[in-house]
Design a protein around this motif. Structure first.
Motif, PDB file in Angstrom:
ATOM      1  N   TRP A 107       1.078   4.090  -2.883  1.00 14.73           N
ATOM      2  CA  TRP A 107       0.659   5.503  -2.505  1.00 14.73           C
ATOM      3  C   TRP A 107       2.166   6.374  -3.206  1.00 14.73           C
ATOM      4  O   TRP A 107       1.787   7.525  -3.794  1.00 14.73           O
ATOM      5  CB  TRP A 107       0.691   5.826  -1.016  1.00 14.73           C
TER       6      TRP A 107
ATOM      7  N   SER B 174      -6.255  12.930  -3.528  1.00 16.25           N
ATOM      8  CA  SER B 174      -5.531  11.502  -3.338  1.00 16.25           C
ATOM      9  C   SER B 174      -5.318  11.575  -1.916  1.00 16.25           C
ATOM     10  O   SER B 174      -5.513  10.014  -1.564  1.00 16.25           O
ATOM     11  CB  SER B 174      -3.832  11.675  -3.899  1.00 16.25           C
ATOM     12  N   TYR B 175      -5.178  12.115  -0.943  1.00 14.69           N
ATOM     13  CA  TYR B 175      -4.985  12.012   0.558  1.00 14.69           C
ATOM     14  C   TYR B 175      -6.547  11.451   0.899  1.00 14.69           C
ATOM     15  O   TYR B 175      -6.484  10.541   1.747  1.00 14.69           O
ATOM     16  CB  TYR B 175      -4.640  13.114   1.154  1.00 14.69           C
TER      17      TYR B 175
ATOM     18  N   LYS C  48       1.790   9.289  -5.762  1.00 16.47           N
ATOM     19  CA  LYS C  48       2.273  10.722  -5.894  1.00 16.47           C
ATOM     20  C   LYS C  48       3.132  11.179  -6.807  1.00 16.47           C
ATOM     21  O   LYS C  48       3.115  12.190  -7.117  1.00 16.47           O
ATOM     22  CB  LYS C  48       2.856  10.845  -4.564  1.00 16.47           C
TER      23      LYS C  48
ATOM     24  N   VAL D 268      -7.332   7.601   0.066  1.00 15.02           N
ATOM     25  CA  VAL D 268      -6.550   6.237   0.441  1.00 15.02           C
ATOM     26  C   VAL D 268      -6.991   6.168   1.951  1.00 15.02           C
ATOM     27  O   VAL D 268      -7.329   7.234   2.520  1.00 15.02           O
ATOM     28  CB  VAL D 268      -5.287   6.485  -0.105  1.00 15.02           C
TER      29      VAL D 268
ATOM     30  N   SER E 197      -1.409   3.485   4.243  1.00 16.52           N
ATOM     31  CA  SER E 197      -0.684   4.028   2.830  1.00 16.52           C
ATOM     32  C   SER E 197       0.590   4.763   3.080  1.00 16.52           C
ATOM     33  O   SER E 197       1.325   5.013   2.489  1.00 16.52           O
ATOM     34  CB  SER E 197      -1.360   4.769   1.839  1.00 16.52           C
TER      35      SER E 197
ATOM     36  N   ASP F  62       0.827  -1.245   0.048  1.00 15.36           N
ATOM     37  CA  ASP F  62      -0.109   0.082   0.071  1.00 15.36           C
ATOM     38  C   ASP F  62       0.685   1.288   0.101  1.00 15.36           C
ATOM     39  O   ASP F  62       0.378   2.187  -0.661  1.00 15.36           O
ATOM     40  CB  ASP F  62      -0.898   0.111   1.402  1.00 15.36           C
ATOM     41  N   GLN F  63       1.915   1.250   0.827  1.00 17.04           N
ATOM     42  CA  GLN F  63       2.875   2.381   0.898  1.00 17.04           C
ATOM     43  C   GLN F  63       3.444   2.547  -0.623  1.00 17.04           C
ATOM     44  O   GLN F  63       3.940   3.759  -0.984  1.00 17.04           O
ATOM     45  CB  GLN F  63       3.700   2.143   1.983  1.00 17.04           C
TER      46      GLN F  63
END
Length: 1357
Positions: A795, A1158-1159, A799, A1162, A1167, A791-792
């Motif tokens: 993310w 986007s923030y 970005k 998720v 994330s 997930d990170q």
């Protein structure tokens, strides 16, 4: 005893001694085949020792228990093999492998190395399967090639299966594969040559681009950590950082070893009757500050006294400012405490209300609709936050059904792990804060107790004016952020990229970067024939560099200190390197030796001077970051190097024992035995065919006589371990291994060719790919991406994609259905775009034939290109008509198309006017430029282009770092090998005579092309060269040790490390743009939809919109980014307020809104990383509280308005009742006649109907409604309760004794609600007080009604 550490270390030490003895073996001329030499006896002794070890373990554990371990099985195999090897007839045979494989047992010495080997080779299923697949592929392709080319005459590469296998393996390693293909093409003839070429090319591409990449992928997969382990390592890394921040550096902790000596002051202006000791200056300052603060507070409380005292006081401006700051801080702390308490209470109330609304099913009854990702993530966060407050959830859950309670319990269990994670995160955050606080406290204590702490050179004071001046000079930089003085928002300037570049470093660092670059340019003009010692013009740059660096270092030392200060110049390796480069430059400038002998201290000083370009690594922060990410975790790279060295040592020892002295041969091809290799022989000289040399009958070719020499091959031998490891290192780079193989097969035997093939396969297919994988994994881990969860990682990819995303710059479609609208529809149709792309490809095909002026085919090709150009002119014209010139110019792609089309028109004019070779060349260039425009017309091509562009952008500093390293090596190469004689690869085109030519040679080495041959040319030693004892530029000899370190280190650093970093960046960007829709948090369609909506809102196409337009943009979004105002009104308010808060009500850009979405789309718990998660949660909590306060504030305002409206309505009701009573009383006292009663009543009613709406039309608020008894509620139980219906309040039924009727009065408020007057029957005995008391009771009940039913107002702003 067997399990003791002493026994274990004794065995490992014996293995180490055995390896050292085996590595000491070398070729002896006189006793080449002697079997009972000292090495053989040592081998017998070690074999007996290890046999006893195996027997002891079998006796202790039993045979079954012994062989149950895989480690013991390998040891038993080595014991059996080495025992057979010491048998005299089998000594120096293939059983030597068992002897040299003992070195593998040394892996047990280092636990880190053992864990690393197990990590790579422990789960050997994937790697083993890939090795088996590679071997199977080689066998199959060798068999196919054997069947295809075994019948071809004059081709000996595929006559047998072993030769076919060697040829296909050679193609796999890319070494000399072109020679194999060319020989096969020449043998099969022109008819089958294209088919054979396609066959070899496809096999080569598959083997090199896919198969070798699979090895890297498998190794990276083995190095990949589990998800839970990644999170654990993230937490541990945060804790380690906190612990590191807590401790001061050793250079500062040294002050703790000295006794405390705080700075003391003496109190003066006191009576001399008694003595007062000295006290601390810091304590005295605090006391004086407190006294001044109290005095100031007292004087401010008494205005007159303060004004009078200010006239007599003579305090300085600094003290007044300090006191004001103290007062403001104290007042602010009180206000902040009260505000914090209020915010906490409001937050609890709001969360309880939100939880109640969510659990009470306030959204039921609405049509089922698929939620957007924004709505889903918002509700997840609301549930997660509400479950953290157990008291609220327990209070709300009273009276619920069993199913609801079960669901709440499951939600609580589901978020229990999240709560545990919250506690860990809070603990780490608190630990970081405590570490920073402790560090500051330690610094303050040292600053207070040690007067020399934080004093540059122990001389300059902490707050000295000169030091402050130096600080200003050192830290001055260009302020890239331009803020609005009113709103405080950051302005988006047109040249923000240039401003960011200028603000990258300070002004002083910019000056030193320019001076360093100029100095490096001056060094490029140096050569062995134009030396700086004898060239005054080159000495100018040397003096300038030393002077500027002296000024820079003095300023930085006076501002920050040299070593024993918190921000000292020498606080890391970069500061040490700066001082070292400065001292070397200063020493060389002061010495300036006239004569520099080879391999002397002066030449070493010249070599150290070549490190000057590395100063830029220290001056540029991004390049320091690259170096830190590369070398901060050098442990894995070191372990891989040990494994490769171990592998090379094993094969080198084996090669020494098998091939030592066997590769030598006489230079006369007619001599076979060594005894006959003496005397001289004639060697013919090869003459070029261009000379047209014609020999007479009986005349010999040109040649000369040379002595016969029995010698090894020029570039390699296996006479000792050192030479063998050097030869294997060259083979490891896949350069020259074919030559080594052919020599071994020709002079030792065909069976020994297996040796080099096994080493190439293990060393190159596994060892080098392991090196590549570890470099990539190490770089990613130090960069932080290796520890990211799935997930990170998604993310971070999101970005990165959002940073690249840009507005469409596409004007909207014209509103009418006129000509422009039709053109717009045509140009935006997919069929039109595909047609243009096909035309571009068709025009590019025209370049497949050479455009020559004399060729008659060129004119038709150019004519067809002219036709294509006119079609593209028509395309651009249609787009300009459809979008208008201003709209067309907004897109960069359209500008590029216009530029290429304009060049095409210019070419058409010049072509028909001149018709020469230059116009044809210009036409070809226009077609090439046109071809690049096709990349933006297709999604896949666009993604590929973005991958290349972003990779180049991200790897810019890595490429610059590579060039700086290459420049250092070029300067050093000029000093070491500037005058070396020409050889096999050192010639007039490739040499080190100047820095420019050295750079070209090093670029050639970067590609790996014959770097080993260049190294051997630079190793030339007497008697093959002419030495000189006084100056290095007067000799043509090389430097053996210098060449070995120079070329090997350069090849490892550049080819094995730096180039693999570029591979890592490309792989990262490839996964960024080519991830599937399931792996993306926001898909391409979501981004495209947002771009279209932004294009509608941003009508001026400036890339920014006002903050209030964000509301309209959010309402227009559909699909996964849709915000449903019926369900997610609170989310809508949070998003709007976030934009207002972050940008202070100013303009917001395209990326600002996209980042906010986007923030919100998720799950930040999964994330985001720790620091980013803490910052984001704090921001969202602040936004939630601010919106809650605004909501409650507006709700209270509405309540006050309603209370005021009700008060006004009560007054109007009482006034109307009094008027009606007065009318009834007047009628009772003065009864009218029968004829005039009815008309008068009608007249009064009509007059009231006409007058009342005019008087009440000014009121815009709701008011109670008075109804008659017939319309009132008849239920006695509910007669006294207030009832609200559709915004109207109703009075209870009138009392029975009232009998007189009052005509109805229509009251209209704001055109919204009609309120009728009370129709009651008045008793003649009833007075005005009875009716007024009834109204008073009703109004009292209305004021006591709770407003719980108006919960919807909480969401209104």
């Amino acid at each position: 005893m067997m399990r003791s550490s002493v026994f274990h270390m004794f065995i490992l030490s014996m293995v180490t001694v055995d390896v050292i003895v085996a590595a000491s073996n070398y070729h002896k001329e006189e006793t080449f085949r002697r079997q009972y030499d000292e090495f053989y006896l040592a081998e017998v002794a070690f074999t007996v020792l290890f046999d006893l070890e195996a027997l002891l373990k079998i006796w202790c554990l039993g045979f079954t228990g012994y062989i149950s371990s895989s480690l013991h099985k390998s040891e038993l195999l080595l014991v059996i093999g080495t025992t057979l090897h010491v048998y005299p007839d089998l000594y120096h045979s293939q059983f030597t492998y068992f002897q040299v494989l003992r070195v593998v047992r040394l892996i047990k010495i280092s636990p880190a190395l053992e864990d690393f080997v197990y990590k790579i080779f422990g789960p050997g299923k994937k790697l083993g399967s890939l090795v088996v697949f590679t071997a199977s592929l080689l066998i199959v392709m060798s068999a196919v090639s054997l069947q295809m080319f075994c019948f071809v005459e004059e081709l000996d590469r595929f006559t047998t299966f072993p030769r076919a296998f060697m040829s296909m393996f050679q193609i796999l390693t890319q070494e000399g594969w072109v020679d194999v293909m060319d020989q096969t093409l020449n043998a099969v003839g022109h008819m089958w040559a294209p088919v054979v070429a396609i066959y070899f090319i496809l096999y080569h591409l598959f083997a090199t681009l896919i198969l070798l990449s699979l090895f890297v992928a498998v190794i990276l997969d083995n190095l990949e950590l589990d998800e839970d382990l990644k999170k654990l390592k993230q937490l541990k890394q945060s804790e380690a950082n906190a612990d590191t921040k807590e401790k001061l550096p050793l250079r500062l902790r040294i002050f703790e070893k000295f006794p405390n000596r705080p700075q003391m002051v003496k109190i003066s202006k006191l009576p001399s009757d008694f003595t007062v000791p000295k006290i601390r200056e810091s304590f005295m300052k605090q006391f004086i500050d407190r006294q001044q603060q109290d005095t100031c507070c007292l004087l401010r409380s008494l205005p007159s006294a303060s004004s009078s005292s200010c006239d007599h006081s003579k305090r300085s401006a600094i003290e007044d400012k300090y006191i004001d700051q103290k007062l403001r801080k104290s007042v602010f702390s009180i206000r902040a405490r009260n505000l914090l308490e209020k915010e906490t209470a409001v937050t609890k109330i709001l969360r309880a209300c939100t939880r109640q609304r969510m659990l009470s099913g306030s959204f039921e009854g609405q049509p089922a609709k698929e939620r957007s990702i924004l709505s889903v993530q918002h509700h997840i966060r609301q549930e997660r936050r509400s479950l953290r407050h157990g008291s609220n959830s327990q209070r709300v859950s009273r009276g619920k059904s069993l199913e609801t309670l079960t669901q709440d319990h499951s939600n609580t269990v589901r978020y229990r792990n999240a709560q545990r994670e919250d506690s860990e995160i809070k603990m780490i955050q608190e630990k970081k804060e405590q570490a920073e606080m402790k560090r500051k406290v330690q610094e303050e204590e040292l600053r207070e107790n040690h007067p020399y702490f934080d004093k540059p050179l122990f001389i300059v004071g902490r707050e000295h004016r000169f030091r402050n001046f130096c600080r200003v000079v050192v830290r001055a930089r260009f302020n890239a952020s331009k803020t609005d003085p009113v709103t405080g928002a950051v302005k988006n300037t047109k040249y923000h990229q240039l401003y960011d570049l200028l603000g990258l470093v300070t002004y002083l660092d910019w000056v030193m970067i320019i001076v360093t670059i100029c100095s490096c340019i001056s060094m490029m003009f140096e050569s062995p024939f134009r030396r700086v010692m004898h060239a005054p013009t080159l000495q100018i740059a040397e003096y300038v560099f030393v002077i500027f660096m002296s000024i820079e270092l003095n300023l930085k030392i006076m501002a920050d200190g040299l070593f024993f200060t918190p921000t000292a110049v020498i606080r890391d390796f970069g500061g040490v390197m700066d001082i070292f480069i400065y001292l070397v430059s200063l020493t060389f400038l002061c010495w300036m030796p006239a004569n520099v002998p080879a391999e002397s201290g002066a030449q070493l000083l010249l070599l150290l001077r070549c490190l000057r370009p590395l100063r830029i690594f220290k001056l540029v922060p991004q390049m320091r970051k690259v170096v830190r990410e590369l070398f901060s975790g050098f442990k894995e790279i070191f372990l891989v190097s040990i494994l490769l060295l171990t592998l090379m040592l094993v094969f080198a020892s084996f090669g020494v024992q098998l091939f030592a002295g066997k590769l030598a041969k006489c230079n006369d091809p007619n001599i076979i035995r060594r005894e006959d290799c003496n005397g001289i022989f004639r060697i013919n000289v090869s003459v070029s065919k261009n000379l047209n040399l014609k020999l007479k009958p009986g005349e010999k070719k040109p040649g000369f006589w040379v002595p016969r020499v029995w010698a090894n091959p020029r570039n390699f031998n296996f006479d000792n371990v050192g030479n063998a490891m050097l030869a294997l290192f060259e083979v490891l780079s896949l350069k020259g291994w074919v030559e080594v193989r052919d020599v071994i097969i020709h002079r030792v035997g065909p069976m020994h060719g297996i040796y080099i093939h096994v080493f190439v396969f293990l060393g190159c297919m596994i060892g080098l790919t392991l090196f590549v994988g570890v470099v990539i994994a190490n770089f990613n881990e130090n960069k932080g991406t290796a520890l990211l969860t799935v997930d990170q990682r998604r993310w971070e990819d999101l970005k990165s994609r959002l940073k690249i995303a840009q507005p469409l710059h596409l004007p909207p479609r014209p509103d009418n259905d006129g000509f422009r609208a039709k053109m717009y529809d045509i140009t935006q149709h997919p069929f039109f775009k595909r047609t243009i792309a096909l035309l571009v490809l068709a025009q590019s095909v025209l370049l497949s034939v050479k455009w020559d002026v004399e060729d008659p085919v060129t004119v038709p090709l150019a004519t067809m290109s002219v036709v294509f150009t006119f079609i593209f002119v028509l395309e651009v014209t249609m787009k300009i008509i459809a979008m208008s010139p201003a709209g067309f110019w907004q897109s960069r792609r359209n500008r590029y198309d216009l530029l290429v089309t304009s060049l095409g028109v210019v070419w058409v004019v010049l072509h028909f006017a001149l018709l020469n070779a230059y116009t044809y060349m210009m036409g070809a260039c226009v077609i090439v430029f046109r071809f690049f425009s096709i990349c933006g017309k297709h999604v896949t091509l666009k993604m590929l282009l973005l991958t290349v562009v972003v990779s180049m952008y991200k790897s810019f500093f890595i490429i610059v770092g590579m060039f700086l390293l290459l420049l250092c090596y070029a300067f050093a190469g000029v000093v070491l090998f500037g005058t070396v004689k020409y050889g096999e690869n050192i010639n007039r085109h490739a040499n080190f005579s100047s820095a420019g030519k050295a750079i070209t040679v090093l670029f050639r080495i970067v590609t790996g092309e014959d770097w080993n041959k260049i190294m051997h040319d630079c190793m030339v030693q007497p008697p093959f060269c002419t030495p000189d004892e006084f100056t290095y530029w007067a000799t043509d000899c090389g430097n053996y040790a210098g060449a070995l370190m120079y070329f090997c280190s350069f090849y490892v650093i550049i080819a094995y490390i730096m180039l693999n970093l570029l591979v890592a960046i490309i792989v990262e960007n490839f996964s960024l743009f080519y991830s599937t829709e399931e792996d993306q948090l926001l898909s391409y369609n979501d981004l495209r939809h947002f771009q279209i909506i932004w294009n509608m809102v941003d009508d001026k196409r400036e890339g920014v919109i006002p903050t209030f337009r964000v509301k309209f943009l959010l309402r227009l979004l559909r699909g996964r980014l849709e915000v449903d105002l019926d369900k997610d009104k609170l989310l809508f308010k949070h998003m709007c307020y976030e934009m207002e808060r972050l940008h202070n009500g100013g303009d917001v850009s395209f990326h600002d809104v996209l980042s906010m979405l986007s923030y919100r789309s998720v799950d930040i718990r999964k994330s985001l990383q720790l620091e980013e998660l803490l910052a984001r949660e704090q921001l969202e909590y602040t936004i939630e509280e601010e919106v809650a306060k605004q909501t409650i504030r507006m709700w209270l305002k509405k309540c006050l308005k309603r209370i005021r409206a009700k008060q006004q309505q009560s007054c109007s009701i009482i006034h109307s009742l009094r008027e009606s009573q007065q009318q009834e009383l007047s009628r009772f006292l003065n009864p009218p006649s029968i004829e005039t009663t009815q008309p008068s009543e009608d007249l009064n009613a009509n007059s009231q109907d006409n007058v009342q709406p005019e008087t009440s039309s000014r009121q815009r608020l709701l008011s109670p409604t008075l109804s008659d008894r017939g319309a009132s509620r008849q239920d006695a139980a509910e007669a006294g309760k207030p009832q609200r219906k559709f915004g109207q309040w109703r009075l209870p039924s009138a009392p029975t004794p009232i009998s007189h009727s009052v005509s109805s009065v229509n009251l209209r408020f704001g055109g919204r609600t009609t309120v009728k007057s009370v129709a009651c029957k008045m008793n003649p005995t009833t007075d005005t007080a009875s009716c007024g008391s009834e109204v008073k009771k009703w109004w009292t009940r209305q004021l006591t009604v709770e407003s719980d039913e108006s919960g919807d107002d909480l969401l209104d702003i």
